[in-house]
Enzyme design. Structure first.
Site, PDB file in Angstrom:
ATOM      1  N   SER A   1       0.818  -1.218   0.000  1.00  0.00           N
ATOM      2  CA  SER A   1       0.000   0.000   0.000  1.00  0.00           C
ATOM      3  C   SER A   1       0.853   1.269   0.000  1.00  0.00           C
ATOM      4  CB  SER A   1      -0.921   0.006   1.229  1.00  0.00           C
ATOM      5  OG  SER A   1      -1.757  -1.132   1.196  1.00  0.00           O
TER       6      SER A   1
HETATM    7  N1  SAM Z   1      -0.261  -5.106   4.190  1.00  0.00           N
HETATM    8  C1  SAM Z   1       0.349  -5.360   2.914  1.00  0.00           C
HETATM    9  C2  SAM Z   1       1.706  -4.756   2.781  1.00  0.00           C
HETATM   10  O1  SAM Z   1       2.161  -4.030   3.675  1.00  0.00           O
HETATM   11  O2  SAM Z   1       2.347  -5.046   1.775  1.00  0.00           O
HETATM   12  C3  SAM Z   1      -0.509  -4.936   1.761  1.00  0.00           C
HETATM   13  C4  SAM Z   1      -1.652  -5.820   1.604  1.00  0.00           C
HETATM   14  S1  SAM Z   1      -2.379  -5.928   0.032  1.00  0.00           S
HETATM   15  C5  SAM Z   1      -3.071  -4.340  -0.196  1.00  0.00           C
HETATM   16  C6  SAM Z   1      -3.746  -6.974   0.522  1.00  0.00           C
HETATM   17  C7  SAM Z   1      -3.334  -8.370   0.890  1.00  0.00           C
HETATM   18  O3  SAM Z   1      -4.474  -9.034   1.443  1.00  0.00           O
HETATM   19  C8  SAM Z   1      -2.884  -9.203  -0.294  1.00  0.00           C
HETATM   20  O4  SAM Z   1      -1.618  -9.729  -0.054  1.00  0.00           O
HETATM   21  C9  SAM Z   1      -3.951 -10.307  -0.375  1.00  0.00           C
HETATM   22  O5  SAM Z   1      -3.449 -11.531  -0.858  1.00  0.00           O
HETATM   23  C10 SAM Z   1      -4.393 -10.387   1.048  1.00  0.00           C
HETATM   24  N2  SAM Z   1      -5.713 -11.016   1.260  1.00  0.00           N
HETATM   25  C11 SAM Z   1      -6.856 -10.860   0.556  1.00  0.00           C
HETATM   26  N3  SAM Z   1      -7.836 -11.599   1.087  1.00  0.00           N
HETATM   27  C12 SAM Z   1      -7.308 -12.241   2.157  1.00  0.00           C
HETATM   28  C13 SAM Z   1      -7.823 -13.141   3.126  1.00  0.00           C
HETATM   29  N4  SAM Z   1      -9.081 -13.548   3.125  1.00  0.00           N
HETATM   30  N5  SAM Z   1      -6.990 -13.583   4.086  1.00  0.00           N
HETATM   31  C14 SAM Z   1      -5.683 -13.184   4.125  1.00  0.00           C
HETATM   32  N6  SAM Z   1      -5.142 -12.332   3.240  1.00  0.00           N
HETATM   33  C15 SAM Z   1      -5.952 -11.861   2.268  1.00  0.00           C
END
Ligand code: SAM
Length: 229
Positions: A65
């Site tokens: 992000s």
């Molecule tokens: N916090 C992260 C960083 O600092 O890089 C950015 C996160 S990215 C915007 C959103 C993340 O949520 C992705 O890696 C995606 O695979 C994960 N995600 C989506 N649905 C999910 C779920 N049900 N459980 C765990 N992770 C999930």
């Protein structure tokens, strides 16, 4: 290839120009954002862009992000140092590192095993030892480790996931998450007092979807990873 000193200069400028100027004021959050080397969480070809005011791709159609959004969510969750925190959506591991700087213990959940493994390796190499990364559907939380003083969800949910709500600590547990449809969400701050949950809406955002039982189905129309925060 930039030197560590050059990365530090870029990081300090990021904090002043992107965070302080936009109203992030918690000194602990600003210090953490000055310490965590964001360039270590992206691939080598994107390192020179690591301190720009934008999200970046991290593989599997996911993003790290925008620094401002990471700082804002961290400020809103309001950590003082003793907390046990759950992050949903490990992604690159960057937000998790910021949380490790500010809380006692961090649990982070990621649905893509490859991202979870890569984030775990980077965090270990940087010396963070107050984090456990789990692979699974984060919309269901981590019931065995609950309750959590704070929960931060870094993917868009269609509504507040019930399991996360109930895994918040009954005395003042606090959660920050984007809630809305595929096109637009609002960052919400949820505070629990016993069996009451107070919800405050903050800014509009656009995150990749939370895909899972209490999130979106895998087929939701989130198309263009470049346009997310
Ligand atoms: N916090 C992260 C960083 O600092 O890089 C950015 C996160 S990215 C915007 C959103 C993340 O949520 C992705 O890696 C995606 O695979 C994960 N995600 C989506 N649905 C999910 C779920 N049900 N459980 C765990 N992770 C999930």
């Amino acid at each position: 290839m930039l030197s560590n000193d050059e990365f530090y200069t870029l990081r300090s400028q990021m904090v002043e120009q992107q965070l302080v100027e936009r109203g992030i004021h918690n000194p602990r959050v600003l210090d953490a954002m000055r310490r965590v080397p964001r360039h270590e969480f992206v691939t080598a070809d994107l390192r020179h862009l690591a301190y720009r005011d934008c999200p970046l791709p991290i593989g599997d159609n996911q993003t790290i992000s925008q620094p401002y959004v990471v700082a804002l969510m961290t400020e809103l969750v309001n950590l003082s140092g003793h907390e046990r925190v759950l992050e949903v959506g490990t992604g690159s591991g960057y937000q998790a590192a910021v949380l490790c700087e500010l809380a006692a213990q961090v649990y982070s959940l990621e649905r893509h095993p490859r991202l979870a493994e890569r984030a775990g390796q980077i965090l270990a190499r940087l010396g963070y030892n107050n984090i456990e990364i789990h692979v699974g559907d984060g919309s269901q939380g981590l019931p065995d480790m609950a309750p959590f003083d704070a929960i931060l969800v870094t993917a868009a949910a269609p509504a507040l996931p019930g399991p996360l709500r109930s895994q918040l600590h009954p005395q003042g547990g606090r959660m920050v998450l984007p809630v809305g449809d595929e096109r637009r969400q609002f960052l919400e701050v949820v505070t629990r007092a016993g069996n009451r949950w107070e919800i405050e809406q903050t800014i509009p955002v656009r995150f990749v979807p939370l895909v899972g039982r209490y999130g979106f189905s895998g087929r939701a129309a989130f198309d263009d990873p470049e346009s997310y925060v």
